[in-house]
Write an enzyme that holds these catalytic residues in place. Structure first.
Site, PDB file in Angstrom:
ATOM      1  N   ASP A  83       0.839  -1.210   0.000  1.00 29.03           N
ATOM      2  CA  ASP A  83       0.000   0.000   0.000  1.00 29.03           C
ATOM      3  C   ASP A  83       0.869   1.253   0.000  1.00 29.03           C
ATOM      4  O   ASP A  83       0.360   2.373  -0.120  1.00 29.03           O
ATOM      5  CB  ASP A  83      -1.012  -0.010   1.151  1.00 29.03           C
ATOM      6  N   SER A  84       2.191   1.077   0.083  1.00 25.20           N
ATOM      7  CA  SER A  84       3.109   2.204  -0.128  1.00 25.20           C
ATOM      8  C   SER A  84       2.893   2.820  -1.506  1.00 25.20           C
ATOM      9  O   SER A  84       3.318   3.945  -1.759  1.00 25.20           O
ATOM     10  CB  SER A  84       4.567   1.738   0.004  1.00 25.20           C
ATOM     11  N   GLU A 141      -1.251  -5.483   8.503  1.00 25.32           N
ATOM     12  CA  GLU A 141      -0.427  -4.925   9.575  1.00 25.32           C
ATOM     13  C   GLU A 141      -1.026  -5.265  10.941  1.00 25.32           C
ATOM     14  O   GLU A 141      -2.250  -5.278  11.092  1.00 25.32           O
ATOM     15  CB  GLU A 141      -0.323  -3.400   9.422  1.00 25.32           C
ATOM     16  N   GLU A 192       9.394  -4.318  10.290  1.00 23.47           N
ATOM     17  CA  GLU A 192       9.786  -3.016   9.716  1.00 23.47           C
ATOM     18  C   GLU A 192      10.265  -2.055  10.806  1.00 23.47           C
ATOM     19  O   GLU A 192       9.701  -2.010  11.903  1.00 23.47           O
ATOM     20  CB  GLU A 192       8.597  -2.382   8.967  1.00 23.47           C
ATOM     21  N   LYS A 231      -1.154  -9.384   2.755  1.00 26.97           N
ATOM     22  CA  LYS A 231      -0.400  -8.939   3.936  1.00 26.97           C
ATOM     23  C   LYS A 231      -1.269  -7.982   4.725  1.00 26.97           C
ATOM     24  O   LYS A 231      -2.015  -7.180   4.120  1.00 26.97           O
ATOM     25  CB  LYS A 231       0.899  -8.241   3.535  1.00 26.97           C
ATOM     26  N   ASP A 266      -1.077  -6.118  -0.277  1.00 29.34           N
ATOM     27  CA  ASP A 266      -1.385  -5.475   1.006  1.00 29.34           C
ATOM     28  C   ASP A 266      -2.877  -5.232   1.141  1.00 29.34           C
ATOM     29  O   ASP A 266      -3.524  -4.764   0.189  1.00 29.34           O
ATOM     30  CB  ASP A 266      -0.682  -4.104   1.064  1.00 29.34           C
TER      31      ASP A 266
HETATM   32  O1  KIV Z   1       3.563  -1.119   1.674  1.00 29.46           O
HETATM   33  C1  KIV Z   1       4.717  -1.549   1.613  1.00 29.46           C
HETATM   34  O2  KIV Z   1       5.450  -1.312   0.647  1.00 29.46           O
HETATM   35  C2  KIV Z   1       5.210  -2.371   2.701  1.00 29.46           C
HETATM   36  C3  KIV Z   1       6.671  -2.708   2.706  1.00 29.46           C
HETATM   37  C4  KIV Z   1       7.449  -1.522   3.026  1.00 29.46           C
HETATM   38  C5  KIV Z   1       6.971  -3.847   3.591  1.00 29.46           C
HETATM   39  O3  KIV Z   1       4.468  -2.722   3.574  1.00 29.46           O
END
Ligand code: KIV
Length: 282
Positions: A56-57, A127, A194, A125, A95
């Site tokens: 989600d970055s 969090e 992280e 993924k 994510d």
């Molecule tokens: O969103 C993302 O890119 C991440 C990575 C930095 C692990 O969660």
């Protein structure tokens, strides 16, 4: 390795890295992971990485958002579909964005199932440590492999008051270690650690049964992940833990400046860049 029904028709059969293969790499050859948001980058990364994360970055990297909190499920699915068109070997993990999984395991399942169904990616993924253990167990038991994410969790930015490195005081270690144990016991197949003090990340790696994937963590982790645009030098102010393996930002700007100059001076397009007429038939 396995095939999925979402693979493009034609071409060689797809052999994709599987979740059990990643899980089995605990303590072995380090697992190579990178973020990926589009098809052409996926094609370039595919031979070299074990796992691609549609992170989600992308909200910050691709869409210029200040945080990841504005990213929607639809946006994640759009980018994940593009990545799946370019990635034919690496395991693709997507994510779950903020607000799509925290409320209850069943809501998390509905949204994660949509991701898997619409994109053909293998896993999601999310969090959170102990607080997400029930959800991780719920999804895993129903066919959705989960990668957990502990330590610095960017979706908690408003609670943390900024992107803060975790575990720099030993007093904070027990809670973070408990998070690592909780996600491992709940059935996560791997855990991203992280922005966590190096000795703590190493200690977590030695104590949990699943692979740890470090980012700003420790060389002792079972794998490493970076944001691809950071390692390519496209982020003008990358975090301290990033190593830039190229300086593409400068190269792109130089290329664009050369193009602009040639357009203005009419050097481009040249004779090689235009089409002539067909020869008249005899
Ligand atoms: O969103 C993302 O890119 C991440 C990575 C930095 C692990 O969660």
């Amino acid at each position: 390795m396995s095939t999925t029904p979402h693979e493009p028709a034609g071409g060689p059969p797809v052999k994709r890295v599987t979740v059990p293969e990643i899980r089995a790499r605990k303590g072995g050859t380090p697992i190579v992971c990178l973020t990926c948001y589009h098809a052409h980058t996926a094609r370039l990364l595919d031979r070299h990485v074990d796992l691609m994360l549609v992170g989600d970055s992308l909200g910050m990297v691709m869409h210029g958002m200040e945080t990841t909190l504005g990213v929607s499920l639809d946006l994640m699915i759009l980018h994940a579909k593009a990545v799946m068109r370019g990635a034919h070997r690496a395991l693709v993990v997507v994510d779950m964005p903020f607000g799509t999984y925290e409320e209850s395991p069943s809501i998390a399942f509905r949204n994660a199932a949509r991701v898997i169904h619409e994109t053909g990616a293998t896993a999601v993924k999310l969090e959170g440590g102990a607080r997400m253990a029930e959800t991780i167990a719920y999804l895993s038991a129903r066919g959705i492999p989960v990668m957990a994410h502990i330590g610095l969790t960017p979706q908690m930015i408003n609670v943390m008051g900024g992107f803060r490195t975790q575990g720099r005081d030993e007093a904070d270690w027990p809670a973070i270690e408990a998070d690592a144990r909780a996600v491992s016991d709940a059935g996560a197949f791997a855990v991203v650690v992280e922005g966590t003090a190096e000795p703590l990340a190493a200690r977590i790696t030695a104590s949990v049964a699943i692979p740890t994937i470090g980012i700003g963590a420790s060389p002792a982790c079972d794998g490493q992940i970076l944001v691809t645009e950071d390692l390519l030098g496209l982020n003008p102010s990358p975090p301290k833990f990033v190593k830039q393996y190229a300086r593409l930002g400068g190269e792109i700007e130089a290329a664009v400046a050369a193009y602009a100059e040639e357009v203005r001076s009419r050097a481009f397009p040249g004779p090689d860049n235009v089409y002539g007429m067909r020869k008249p038939r005899a």
